[in-house]
Motif scaffolding. Structure first.
Motif, PDB file in Angstrom:
ATOM      1  N   ARG A  54       0.930  -1.259  -0.051  1.00  0.00           N
ATOM      2  CA  ARG A  54      -0.123  -0.129   0.089  1.00  0.00           C
ATOM      3  C   ARG A  54       0.754   1.253   0.020  1.00  0.00           C
ATOM      4  NH1 ARG A  54      -5.016  -1.995   0.365  1.00  0.00           N
ATOM      5  NH2 ARG A  54      -5.409  -3.789   1.674  1.00  0.00           N
ATOM      6  N   LEU A  55       2.158   1.231  -0.084  1.00  0.00           N
ATOM      7  CA  LEU A  55       3.148   2.321  -0.097  1.00  0.00           C
ATOM      8  C   LEU A  55       2.856   3.018  -1.348  1.00  0.00           C
ATOM      9  CD1 LEU A  55       6.447   1.167   1.576  1.00  0.00           C
ATOM     10  CD2 LEU A  55       4.460   2.362   2.618  1.00  0.00           C
ATOM     11  N   ALA A  56       2.497   4.119  -1.350  1.00  0.00           N
ATOM     12  CA  ALA A  56       2.225   4.999  -2.672  1.00  0.00           C
ATOM     13  C   ALA A  56       2.587   6.244  -2.462  1.00  0.00           C
ATOM     14  CB  ALA A  56       0.856   4.870  -3.290  1.00  0.00           C
ATOM     15  N   LEU A  57       3.118   7.230  -3.303  1.00  0.00           N
ATOM     16  CA  LEU A  57       3.416   8.547  -3.109  1.00  0.00           C
ATOM     17  C   LEU A  57       2.411   9.154  -4.173  1.00  0.00           C
ATOM     18  CD1 LEU A  57       5.041  10.894  -2.393  1.00  0.00           C
ATOM     19  CD2 LEU A  57       6.438  10.446  -4.375  1.00  0.00           C
ATOM     20  N   THR A  58       1.467  10.220  -3.743  1.00  0.00           N
ATOM     21  CA  THR A  58       0.320  10.539  -4.446  1.00  0.00           C
ATOM     22  C   THR A  58       0.817  11.959  -4.858  1.00  0.00           C
ATOM     23  OG1 THR A  58      -1.087   9.139  -3.383  1.00  0.00           O
ATOM     24  CG2 THR A  58      -2.135  11.181  -4.734  1.00  0.00           C
ATOM     25  N   VAL A  59       0.906  12.341  -6.125  1.00  0.00           N
ATOM     26  CA  VAL A  59       0.824  13.658  -6.384  1.00  0.00           C
ATOM     27  C   VAL A  59      -0.079  14.129  -7.433  1.00  0.00           C
ATOM     28  CG1 VAL A  59       2.476  15.383  -7.855  1.00  0.00           C
ATOM     29  CG2 VAL A  59       3.451  13.474  -6.608  1.00  0.00           C
ATOM     30  N   ASP A  60      -1.006  15.010  -6.902  1.00  0.00           N
ATOM     31  CA  ASP A  60      -2.152  15.405  -7.592  1.00  0.00           C
ATOM     32  C   ASP A  60      -3.098  14.284  -7.749  1.00  0.00           C
ATOM     33  OD1 ASP A  60      -1.754  18.217  -7.837  1.00  0.00           O
ATOM     34  OD2 ASP A  60      -0.860  18.036  -9.729  1.00  0.00           O
ATOM     35  N   LYS A  61      -3.361  13.896  -9.096  1.00  0.00           N
ATOM     36  CA  LYS A  61      -4.326  12.571  -9.269  1.00  0.00           C
ATOM     37  C   LYS A  61      -3.532  11.572  -9.290  1.00  0.00           C
ATOM     38  CE  LYS A  61      -8.141  15.171 -10.910  1.00  0.00           C
ATOM     39  NZ  LYS A  61      -9.351  15.363 -11.795  1.00  0.00           N
ATOM     40  N   ALA A  62      -2.205  11.637  -9.757  1.00  0.00           N
ATOM     41  CA  ALA A  62      -1.384  10.341 -10.111  1.00  0.00           C
ATOM     42  C   ALA A  62      -0.716   9.870  -8.768  1.00  0.00           C
ATOM     43  CB  ALA A  62       0.031  11.113 -10.855  1.00  0.00           C
ATOM     44  N   SER A  63      -0.588   8.307  -8.863  1.00  0.00           N
ATOM     45  CA  SER A  63      -0.367   7.723  -7.490  1.00  0.00           C
ATOM     46  C   SER A  63       0.891   6.846  -7.974  1.00  0.00           C
ATOM     47  CB  SER A  63      -1.456   6.780  -6.928  1.00  0.00           C
ATOM     48  OG  SER A  63      -0.955   5.984  -5.914  1.00  0.00           O
ATOM     49  N   ILE A  64       2.027   7.158  -7.542  1.00  0.00           N
ATOM     50  CA  ILE A  64       3.120   6.412  -7.674  1.00  0.00           C
ATOM     51  C   ILE A  64       3.285   5.179  -6.842  1.00  0.00           C
ATOM     52  CG2 ILE A  64       5.882   6.407  -7.726  1.00  0.00           C
ATOM     53  CD1 ILE A  64       5.468   9.403  -8.329  1.00  0.00           C
ATOM     54  N   LYS A  65       2.946   3.875  -7.056  1.00  0.00           N
ATOM     55  CA  LYS A  65       2.937   2.928  -6.281  1.00  0.00           C
ATOM     56  C   LYS A  65       4.335   2.160  -5.800  1.00  0.00           C
ATOM     57  CE  LYS A  65      -1.850   2.125  -7.168  1.00  0.00           C
ATOM     58  NZ  LYS A  65      -2.771   1.332  -7.685  1.00  0.00           N
ATOM     59  N   TYR A  66       5.266   2.875  -5.235  1.00  0.00           N
ATOM     60  CA  TYR A  66       6.510   1.949  -5.037  1.00  0.00           C
ATOM     61  C   TYR A  66       6.562   0.952  -4.009  1.00  0.00           C
ATOM     62  CZ  TYR A  66       6.773   4.934  -0.711  1.00  0.00           C
ATOM     63  OH  TYR A  66       6.548   5.456   0.655  1.00  0.00           O
ATOM     64  N   GLY A  67       5.477   0.925  -3.261  1.00  0.00           N
ATOM     65  CA  GLY A  67       5.344  -0.397  -2.654  1.00  0.00           C
ATOM     66  C   GLY A  67       5.210  -1.608  -3.484  1.00  0.00           C
ATOM     67  N   ALA A  68       4.189  -1.378  -4.130  1.00  0.00           N
ATOM     68  CA  ALA A  68       4.092  -2.667  -5.262  1.00  0.00           C
ATOM     69  C   ALA A  68       5.501  -2.896  -6.172  1.00  0.00           C
ATOM     70  CB  ALA A  68       2.993  -2.364  -6.300  1.00  0.00           C
ATOM     71  N   PHE A  69       6.067  -1.901  -6.484  1.00  0.00           N
ATOM     72  CA  PHE A  69       7.610  -2.043  -7.171  1.00  0.00           C
ATOM     73  C   PHE A  69       8.363  -2.746  -6.355  1.00  0.00           C
ATOM     74  CE2 PHE A  69      11.904  -0.714  -7.557  1.00  0.00           C
ATOM     75  CZ  PHE A  69      11.996  -1.071  -8.991  1.00  0.00           C
ATOM     76  N   PHE A  70       8.488  -2.517  -4.891  1.00  0.00           N
ATOM     77  CA  PHE A  70       9.230  -3.071  -3.981  1.00  0.00           C
ATOM     78  C   PHE A  70       8.977  -4.767  -4.086  1.00  0.00           C
ATOM     79  CE2 PHE A  70      10.379   0.743  -1.459  1.00  0.00           C
ATOM     80  CZ  PHE A  70      11.216   1.093  -2.281  1.00  0.00           C
ATOM     81  N   GLN A  71       7.662  -4.870  -4.036  1.00  0.00           N
ATOM     82  CA  GLN A  71       7.156  -6.131  -3.780  1.00  0.00           C
ATOM     83  C   GLN A  71       7.722  -7.122  -5.218  1.00  0.00           C
ATOM     84  OE1 GLN A  71       2.978  -6.889  -3.008  1.00  0.00           O
ATOM     85  NE2 GLN A  71       2.691  -8.569  -3.739  1.00  0.00           N
ATOM     86  N   SER A  72       7.402  -6.359  -6.384  1.00  0.00           N
ATOM     87  CA  SER A  72       7.724  -6.933  -7.507  1.00  0.00           C
ATOM     88  C   SER A  72       9.335  -7.472  -7.668  1.00  0.00           C
ATOM     89  CB  SER A  72       7.512  -6.060  -8.805  1.00  0.00           C
ATOM     90  OG  SER A  72       6.353  -6.028  -9.118  1.00  0.00           O
ATOM     91  N   VAL A  73      10.054  -6.523  -7.126  1.00  0.00           N
ATOM     92  CA  VAL A  73      11.688  -6.686  -6.842  1.00  0.00           C
ATOM     93  C   VAL A  73      11.756  -7.822  -6.074  1.00  0.00           C
ATOM     94  CG1 VAL A  73      13.649  -5.689  -6.074  1.00  0.00           C
ATOM     95  CG2 VAL A  73      12.256  -4.612  -7.472  1.00  0.00           C
ATOM     96  N   ILE A  74      11.317  -7.891  -4.991  1.00  0.00           N
ATOM     97  CA  ILE A  74      11.346  -9.014  -4.042  1.00  0.00           C
ATOM     98  C   ILE A  74      10.806 -10.443  -4.630  1.00  0.00           C
ATOM     99  CG2 ILE A  74      10.489 -10.209  -1.743  1.00  0.00           C
ATOM    100  CD1 ILE A  74      10.310  -7.258  -0.814  1.00  0.00           C
ATOM    101  N   ASP A  75       9.724 -10.302  -5.345  1.00  0.00           N
ATOM    102  CA  ASP A  75       9.287 -11.655  -6.135  1.00  0.00           C
ATOM    103  C   ASP A  75      10.304 -12.057  -7.269  1.00  0.00           C
ATOM    104  OD1 ASP A  75       7.412 -13.261  -7.278  1.00  0.00           O
ATOM    105  OD2 ASP A  75       6.425 -11.828  -8.123  1.00  0.00           O
ATOM    106  N   PHE A  76      10.697 -11.143  -7.701  1.00  0.00           N
ATOM    107  CA  PHE A  76      12.185 -11.302  -9.009  1.00  0.00           C
ATOM    108  C   PHE A  76      13.210 -11.860  -7.992  1.00  0.00           C
ATOM    109  CE2 PHE A  76      15.940 -10.094 -10.930  1.00  0.00           C
ATOM    110  CZ  PHE A  76      15.906 -10.912 -12.139  1.00  0.00           C
ATOM    111  N   LEU A  77      13.521 -11.639  -7.069  1.00  0.00           N
ATOM    112  CA  LEU A  77      14.607 -12.105  -6.263  1.00  0.00           C
ATOM    113  C   LEU A  77      14.433 -13.347  -5.955  1.00  0.00           C
ATOM    114  CD1 LEU A  77      15.972  -8.735  -4.408  1.00  0.00           C
ATOM    115  CD2 LEU A  77      17.180  -9.914  -6.487  1.00  0.00           C
ATOM    116  N   ILE A  78      13.355 -13.678  -5.501  1.00  0.00           N
ATOM    117  CA  ILE A  78      12.874 -14.944  -4.757  1.00  0.00           C
ATOM    118  C   ILE A  78      12.803 -15.968  -5.908  1.00  0.00           C
ATOM    119  CG2 ILE A  78      11.155 -16.298  -3.911  1.00  0.00           C
ATOM    120  CD1 ILE A  78      10.664 -14.145  -1.867  1.00  0.00           C
ATOM    121  N   VAL A  79      12.331 -15.689  -7.057  1.00  0.00           N
ATOM    122  CA  VAL A  79      11.873 -16.595  -8.440  1.00  0.00           C
ATOM    123  C   VAL A  79      13.571 -16.778  -8.771  1.00  0.00           C
ATOM    124  CG1 VAL A  79      11.345 -16.691 -10.793  1.00  0.00           C
ATOM    125  CG2 VAL A  79       9.598 -15.629  -8.857  1.00  0.00           C
TER     126      VAL A  79
END
Length: 130
Positions: A54-79
């Motif tokens: 759920r970690l995200a940075l919201t600027v105006d109406k845009a939401s940068i979901k860096y938490g989901a990115f971290f999760q994808s990086v962890i997913d990649f490393l484990i795979v």
């Protein structure tokens, strides 16, 4: 043309690739579940109850979901690490099953006779040259 296609499609490499893709997809789901349902919550607890997805940075109406990115990086490393361990184990078992080079069979009677004739001819040639 149909026969050529059947011959191509039934080659070992194509079937191995298809099986690998299917197993890889299933394995990816397992690892994604491991990351999403086990590792990320544990990591969140270690970080003080923080939910990484759920970690995200919201600027105006845009939401940068860096938490989901971290999760994808962890997913990649484990795979990638899991695949590394799997391939390493396969190579270990392959080396064990590889046949050791066979010892040379005992020479046959004909080979022994021919070797003896060769040696006698060498001795005869050496006597003649001296």
């Amino acid at each position: 043309m149909w026969n050529e296609f059947k011959k191509f499609a039934m080659k070992g490499n194509v079937l191995d690739l298809a099986i690998g893709v299917i197993i890889g997809g299933a394995f990816g789901k397992i690892v994604s579940s491991l990351v999403n349902d086990v590792m990320v919550p544990i990591l969140g607890l270690l970080m003080g109850g923080l939910d990484l997805t759920r970690l995200a940075l919201t600027v105006d109406k845009a939401s940068i979901k860096y938490g989901a990115f971290f999760q994808s990086v962890i997913d990649f490393l484990i795979v990638s690490f899991s695949i590394f361990l799997f391939v390493k184990a396969l190579n270990h078992f392959k080396r064990k099953t590889e046949e050791k080079p066979a010892e040379a069979p005992a020479p046959s009677k004909e080979e022994l006779l021919l070797t003896e004739i060769r040696d006698l001819l060498k001795q005869q040639n050496q006597r003649e040259t001296q």
